[in-house]
Enzyme design. Sequence first.
Site, short mmCIF file in Angstrom:
data_model
loop_
_atom_site.label_atom_id
_atom_site.label_comp_id
_atom_site.label_asym_id
_atom_site.label_seq_id
_atom_site.Cartn_x
_atom_site.Cartn_y
_atom_site.Cartn_z
N LYS A 15 0.85 -1.22 0.00
CA LYS A 15 0.00 0.00 0.00
C LYS A 15 0.87 1.25 0.00
CE LYS A 15 -1.75 -0.86 4.09
NZ LYS A 15 -1.10 -2.11 4.45
N ARG A 90 -9.15 1.74 8.97
CA ARG A 90 -8.81 0.36 9.35
C ARG A 90 -9.88 -0.28 10.20
NH1 ARG A 90 -2.83 0.95 9.05
NH2 ARG A 90 -2.09 -1.12 9.54
N ARG A 129 11.95 -6.46 4.88
CA ARG A 129 11.89 -4.99 4.76
C ARG A 129 12.87 -4.30 5.71
NH1 ARG A 129 6.33 -1.81 5.44
NH2 ARG A 129 6.31 -2.91 7.44
N ARG A 158 11.90 -2.42 10.99
CA ARG A 158 10.85 -1.71 11.72
C ARG A 158 10.52 -2.49 12.99
NH1 ARG A 158 5.67 0.27 8.22
NH2 ARG A 158 4.46 -0.90 9.73
N ARG A 169 -0.36 -8.48 13.72
CA ARG A 169 -0.90 -7.46 12.80
C ARG A 169 -1.82 -8.10 11.76
NH1 ARG A 169 4.53 -5.13 10.75
NH2 ARG A 169 3.27 -3.92 9.28
P1 AP5 Z 1 5.00 -1.55 1.83
O1 AP5 Z 1 4.68 -0.72 0.66
O2 AP5 Z 1 5.77 -0.92 2.95
O3 AP5 Z 1 3.67 -2.26 2.39
P2 AP5 Z 1 2.46 -1.71 3.24
O4 AP5 Z 1 1.25 -2.38 2.72
O5 AP5 Z 1 2.48 -0.22 3.25
O6 AP5 Z 1 2.85 -2.35 4.63
P3 AP5 Z 1 2.92 -1.73 6.09
O7 AP5 Z 1 3.59 -2.80 6.92
O8 AP5 Z 1 3.54 -0.39 6.12
O9 AP5 Z 1 1.40 -1.65 6.41
P4 AP5 Z 1 0.71 -1.67 7.76
O10 AP5 Z 1 -0.68 -1.43 7.37
O11 AP5 Z 1 0.93 -2.87 8.60
O12 AP5 Z 1 1.48 -0.54 8.57
P5 AP5 Z 1 1.17 0.98 8.88
O13 AP5 Z 1 2.43 1.72 8.79
O14 AP5 Z 1 -0.01 1.47 8.11
O15 AP5 Z 1 5.77 -2.85 1.31
C1 AP5 Z 1 6.23 -3.86 2.22
C2 AP5 Z 1 7.56 -4.42 1.68
O16 AP5 Z 1 7.30 -5.12 0.48
C3 AP5 Z 1 8.61 -3.36 1.36
O17 AP5 Z 1 9.89 -3.84 1.67
C4 AP5 Z 1 8.45 -3.16 -0.16
O18 AP5 Z 1 9.64 -2.73 -0.79
C5 AP5 Z 1 8.04 -4.56 -0.61
N1 AP5 Z 1 7.14 -4.54 -1.77
C6 AP5 Z 1 6.17 -3.64 -2.07
N2 AP5 Z 1 5.53 -3.98 -3.21
C7 AP5 Z 1 6.10 -5.16 -3.61
C8 AP5 Z 1 5.87 -6.02 -4.72
N3 AP5 Z 1 4.90 -5.77 -5.64
N4 AP5 Z 1 6.64 -7.13 -4.84
C9 AP5 Z 1 7.60 -7.41 -3.92
N5 AP5 Z 1 7.88 -6.61 -2.85
C10 AP5 Z 1 7.13 -5.51 -2.70
O19 AP5 Z 1 0.68 0.88 10.40
C11 AP5 Z 1 1.58 0.54 11.43
C12 AP5 Z 1 0.85 0.59 12.77
O20 AP5 Z 1 0.36 1.93 13.02
C13 AP5 Z 1 -0.41 -0.29 12.88
O21 AP5 Z 1 -0.10 -1.62 13.22
C14 AP5 Z 1 -1.19 0.45 13.97
O22 AP5 Z 1 -0.68 0.17 15.25
C15 AP5 Z 1 -0.91 1.92 13.66
N6 AP5 Z 1 -1.92 2.49 12.75
C16 AP5 Z 1 -1.70 2.99 11.50
N7 AP5 Z 1 -2.84 3.42 10.94
C17 AP5 Z 1 -3.83 3.16 11.86
C18 AP5 Z 1 -5.23 3.34 11.84
N8 AP5 Z 1 -5.86 3.87 10.77
N9 AP5 Z 1 -5.93 2.96 12.94
C19 AP5 Z 1 -5.31 2.44 14.02
N10 AP5 Z 1 -3.98 2.23 14.09
C20 AP5 Z 1 -3.23 2.59 13.01
#
Ligand code: AP5
Length: 221
Positions: A15, A90, A129, A158, A169
């Site tokens: 994403k 979410r 990652r 991370r 998660r």
């Molecule tokens: P990446 O693009 O980083 O993936 P992502 O889907 O953004 O994954 P995240 O782990 O960042 O999502 P998340 O939802 O768990 O975390 P968030 O930061 O929102 O890609 C992942 C890896 O794959 C990278 O190394 C990339 O290079 C690789 N990749 C990408 N595309 C690829 C492809 N096509 N092929 C191969 N490799 C690829 O949230 C973190 C925490 O914050 C949550 O757990 C929660 O505690 C809190 N939080 C955030 N938002 C909220 C909310 N709205 N409500 C409540 N808590 C929240």
Amino acid sequence: MGLNVIMMGPPGAGKGTQAERFARERGLPKISTGDMLREAVREGHPIALQAKERMDRGELVDDETIIAIVRDRLAKPDASRGFVLDGFPRTVAQAEALDRIMTERGDDPLIVVDVEVPQEQLVQRLAMRRVCAKCGINADPKSSAPVCPKCGGGFVQRTDDNKDVVLERLGVYHRSTKPVLEYYRERPTFRVVNGAQPADRVAHELDALIDDAAGARAESL
Ligand code: AP5
């Protein structure tokens, strides 16, 4: 017309990668609640310290805090002509709050894209990652650069990417975030993209799906 996009999908679906690229190419702000929380933690913001404990355990931060953060961010002038949301909403409560915000703005309908990737690949991607310890950007998996090309910071894992937290998660995603997909699924602007292919192919399909959804949206107005 405002292009108001939500990038949905499980942890590691890509994403953030796709939201970053799409937002840059279309001149829109990328609004990532995860990035905003991590930045607040790095800056030692009091509200973020409590949030950090939840993030490190893989749990969601409470709806009230997150909705307030997003409401404030969407009120900034750069989001007036559209935005790309990454990691929000979410929970169904967050999705309902976003609908209220959109109604208050008198804005165009949301375009929702679900990035689908099988769980084994998600676990593998998150284990691999690395992110910049200073500015938080993802390391390019294809590059061997030892430090961040943007700010010179070192790359680290991370804190929520260790295996146990990743499994938590994913569990939280199934329990709390999948119902959000059902909340949106029947809308004419809901789309699904296969995220289990190289990032440039995902990008190509995703752009076509968003443009198609924007067309469907225009017809329904
Ligand atoms: P990446 O693009 O980083 O993936 P992502 O889907 O953004 O994954 P995240 O782990 O960042 O999502 P998340 O939802 O768990 O975390 P968030 O930061 O929102 O890609 C992942 C890896 O794959 C990278 O190394 C990339 O290079 C690789 N990749 C990408 N595309 C690829 C492809 N096509 N092929 C191969 N490799 C690829 O949230 C973190 C925490 O914050 C949550 O757990 C929660 O505690 C809190 N939080 C955030 N938002 C909220 C909310 N709205 N409500 C409540 N808590 C929240």
